[in-house]
Design a protein around this motif. Structure first.
Motif, mmCIF file in Angstrom:
data_model
loop_
_atom_site.group_PDB
_atom_site.id
_atom_site.type_symbol
_atom_site.label_atom_id
_atom_site.label_comp_id
_atom_site.label_asym_id
_atom_site.label_seq_id
_atom_site.Cartn_x
_atom_site.Cartn_y
_atom_site.Cartn_z
ATOM 1 N N PHE A 175 0.834 -1.209 0.000
ATOM 2 C CA PHE A 175 0.000 0.000 0.000
ATOM 3 C C PHE A 175 0.867 1.257 0.000
ATOM 4 C CE2 PHE A 175 -3.152 -2.691 2.678
ATOM 5 C CZ PHE A 175 -3.628 -3.307 1.541
ATOM 6 N N ASP A 176 1.890 1.234 0.818
ATOM 7 C CA ASP A 176 2.761 2.402 0.943
ATOM 8 C C ASP A 176 3.504 2.671 -0.361
ATOM 9 O OD1 ASP A 176 4.237 4.413 2.721
ATOM 10 O OD2 ASP A 176 5.905 3.199 1.969
ATOM 11 N N ARG A 177 4.016 1.633 -0.995
ATOM 12 C CA ARG A 177 4.743 1.818 -2.244
ATOM 13 C C ARG A 177 3.834 2.348 -3.343
ATOM 14 N NH1 ARG A 177 8.647 3.980 -3.711
ATOM 15 N NH2 ARG A 177 9.797 2.875 -2.094
ATOM 16 N N ILE A 178 2.614 1.853 -3.407
ATOM 17 C CA ILE A 178 1.661 2.346 -4.408
ATOM 18 C C ILE A 178 1.355 3.820 -4.156
ATOM 19 C CG2 ILE A 178 -0.724 2.153 -5.225
ATOM 20 C CD1 ILE A 178 -0.463 -0.900 -4.701
ATOM 21 N N ASP A 179 1.145 4.195 -2.902
ATOM 22 C CA ASP A 179 0.920 5.597 -2.552
ATOM 23 C C ASP A 179 2.104 6.467 -2.946
ATOM 24 O OD1 ASP A 179 -1.631 5.850 -1.621
ATOM 25 O OD2 ASP A 179 -1.138 5.595 0.496
ATOM 26 N N LYS A 180 3.304 5.986 -2.606
ATOM 27 C CA LYS A 180 4.514 6.756 -2.899
ATOM 28 C C LYS A 180 4.716 6.877 -4.414
ATOM 29 C CE LYS A 180 6.173 7.598 1.270
ATOM 30 N NZ LYS A 180 5.818 6.508 2.120
ATOM 31 N N GLY A 181 4.420 5.806 -5.141
ATOM 32 C CA GLY A 181 4.568 5.847 -6.590
ATOM 33 C C GLY A 181 3.655 6.874 -7.222
ATOM 34 N N ALA A 182 2.406 6.962 -6.716
ATOM 35 C CA ALA A 182 1.467 7.952 -7.233
ATOM 36 C C ALA A 182 1.920 9.371 -6.875
ATOM 37 C CB ALA A 182 0.073 7.680 -6.683
ATOM 38 N N GLN A 183 2.409 9.560 -5.648
ATOM 39 C CA GLN A 183 2.879 10.878 -5.218
ATOM 40 C C GLN A 183 4.087 11.340 -6.032
ATOM 41 O OE1 GLN A 183 3.598 10.562 -0.983
ATOM 42 N NE2 GLN A 183 1.498 9.907 -0.577
ATOM 43 N N GLN A 184 4.943 10.402 -6.406
ATOM 44 C CA GLN A 184 6.138 10.728 -7.187
ATOM 45 C C GLN A 184 5.839 10.826 -8.673
ATOM 46 O OE1 GLN A 184 8.938 7.667 -6.105
ATOM 47 N NE2 GLN A 184 8.986 8.277 -3.947
ATOM 48 N N LYS A 185 4.566 10.631 -9.040
ATOM 49 C CA LYS A 185 4.124 10.740 -10.435
ATOM 50 C C LYS A 185 4.944 9.839 -11.357
ATOM 51 C CE LYS A 185 2.600 15.517 -9.709
ATOM 52 N NZ LYS A 185 1.199 15.129 -9.524
ATOM 53 N N MET A 186 5.041 8.575 -10.973
ATOM 54 C CA MET A 186 5.763 7.614 -11.797
ATOM 55 C C MET A 186 4.985 7.312 -13.073
ATOM 56 S SD MET A 186 7.383 4.910 -9.072
ATOM 57 C CE MET A 186 8.698 5.414 -7.960
ATOM 58 N N PRO A 187 5.650 6.728 -14.073
ATOM 59 C CA PRO A 187 4.972 6.428 -15.343
ATOM 60 C C PRO A 187 3.772 5.504 -15.159
ATOM 61 C CG PRO A 187 7.347 6.238 -15.584
ATOM 62 C CD PRO A 187 7.087 6.394 -14.115
ATOM 63 N N LYS A 188 2.869 5.574 -16.113
ATOM 64 C CA LYS A 188 1.611 4.834 -16.041
ATOM 65 C C LYS A 188 1.822 3.333 -15.905
ATOM 66 C CE LYS A 188 -2.922 5.388 -16.248
ATOM 67 N NZ LYS A 188 -3.630 6.231 -15.247
ATOM 68 N N TYR A 189 2.862 2.781 -16.535
ATOM 69 C CA TYR A 189 3.061 1.329 -16.473
ATOM 70 C C TYR A 189 3.354 0.829 -15.068
ATOM 71 C CZ TYR A 189 8.107 2.434 -16.605
ATOM 72 O OH TYR A 189 9.364 2.915 -16.343
ATOM 73 N N MET A 190 3.728 1.750 -14.158
ATOM 74 C CA MET A 190 3.992 1.342 -12.787
ATOM 75 C C MET A 190 2.711 0.948 -12.053
ATOM 76 S SD MET A 190 7.197 1.237 -12.511
ATOM 77 C CE MET A 190 7.511 1.094 -10.742
ATOM 78 N N GLU A 191 1.556 1.306 -12.612
ATOM 79 C CA GLU A 191 0.292 0.835 -12.047
ATOM 80 C C GLU A 191 0.204 -0.683 -12.184
ATOM 81 O OE1 GLU A 191 -2.478 4.798 -12.945
ATOM 82 O OE2 GLU A 191 -2.784 2.945 -14.078
ATOM 83 N N TRP A 192 0.589 -1.205 -13.349
ATOM 84 C CA TRP A 192 0.604 -2.650 -13.550
ATOM 85 C C TRP A 192 1.636 -3.303 -12.645
ATOM 86 C CZ3 TRP A 192 -3.152 -5.121 -15.804
ATOM 87 C CH2 TRP A 192 -3.890 -4.522 -16.837
#
Length: 257
Positions: free
Chosen positions: A212-229
């Motif tokens: 959960f934390d990594r997904i939150d951090k990834g969204a906050q850091q505006k990572m590329p869309k493929y990181m959702e997968w």
């Protein structure tokens, strides 16, 4: 020691490398549209897609198993190919859009196969394990969302270290059992074996907080869309692990009756 991994799949190198590339893009004033950025909602949607693919694949094997087919073959094949896809995604997260659905389908073969085996031996165990997994997921999500459990660096280090210790113990036990007459203690239904299963389930559940934390951090850091997968795939890895451990625990408890 830099232990920012979330589970054996969500390792710090993949996320850090992606974050670094993202920082370079911002520094060079490259404009990236919002629709190309990772979001929590997008990751949730992709997790749901992966879950449906896994269930569909598992149901096919389940139906075939109860119509005379040996489920051990698709279970082993699914586990091996699923592991290969996880490793590939860990090194090449940009291909997660293709690797994640493939993982869900092949892991579904594994889940369907072992579920059929356990259900044949202990009727009713699968629905209990599924229920326990969903309840655990819901409780962990609520505890994370309401910030009752906070994911600190110390928390991460402890969970990652425990996860690696479990993986090492399982690997060594498997190797010894393959080439010697050694019988690992967690194979039987003794109190110690049950205690080990409970401990492993707790660690698997704690990995959910890290996901959960990594997904939150990834969204906050505006990572590329493929990181959702990539994030959705990592969450599925933890949920599959948790489900399998619940199956093992419930089978030990049932065999004592």
């Amino acid at each position: 020691m830099n232990l920012k991994s979330k589970n054996p799949f969500l390792n710090n190198k993949s996320f850090s490398a992606t974050s670094a590339r993202r920082s370079d893009q911002v520094h060079n004033a490259t404009i990236i549209d919002y629709n190309q950025e990772m979001t929590v909602a997008g990751t949730i949607n992709k997790t749901f897609i992966l879950f449906l693919l896994l269930i569909a694949s598992a149901m096919v094997v389940w139906w075939m198993a109860f119509n005379g087919m040996n489920p051990i073959v698709p279970a082993i094949a699914g586990a091996i190919i699923g592991l290969i896809l996880v490793v590939a995604a860990a090194f090449k997260p940009q291909y997660s859009g293709y690797l994640a659905p493939g993982y869900a389908l092949f892991e579904g073969l594994f889940i369907g196969g072992i579920s059929a085996i356990f259900e044949a031996r202990y009727p009713g165990i699968v629905i209990q394990a599924v229920g326990a997994t969903f309840v655990t997921f819901g409780v962990c999500l609520a505890l994370y969302r309401f910030k009752i459990v906070k994911v600190t660096e110390q928390f991460k280090s402890i969970v990652v270290a425990a996860t690696l210790a479990i993986a090492t113990y399982y690997l060594i036990s498997w190797l010894f059992s393959m080439f010697t007459s050694f019988q690992p203690v967690h194979y039987d239904n003794s109190l110690m074996s049950i205690g080990i299963s409970v401990f492993v389930i707790i660690i698997a559940a704690l990995n959910l907080f890290l996901d959960f934390d990594r997904i939150d951090k990834g969204a906050q850091q505006k990572m590329p869309k493929y990181m959702e997968w990539f994030g959705a795939m990592g969450l599925m890895v933890t949920l599959v692990w948790l489900y399998v451990e619940f199956l093992r625990l419930l089978s030990k408890l049932s065999s004592k009756d």
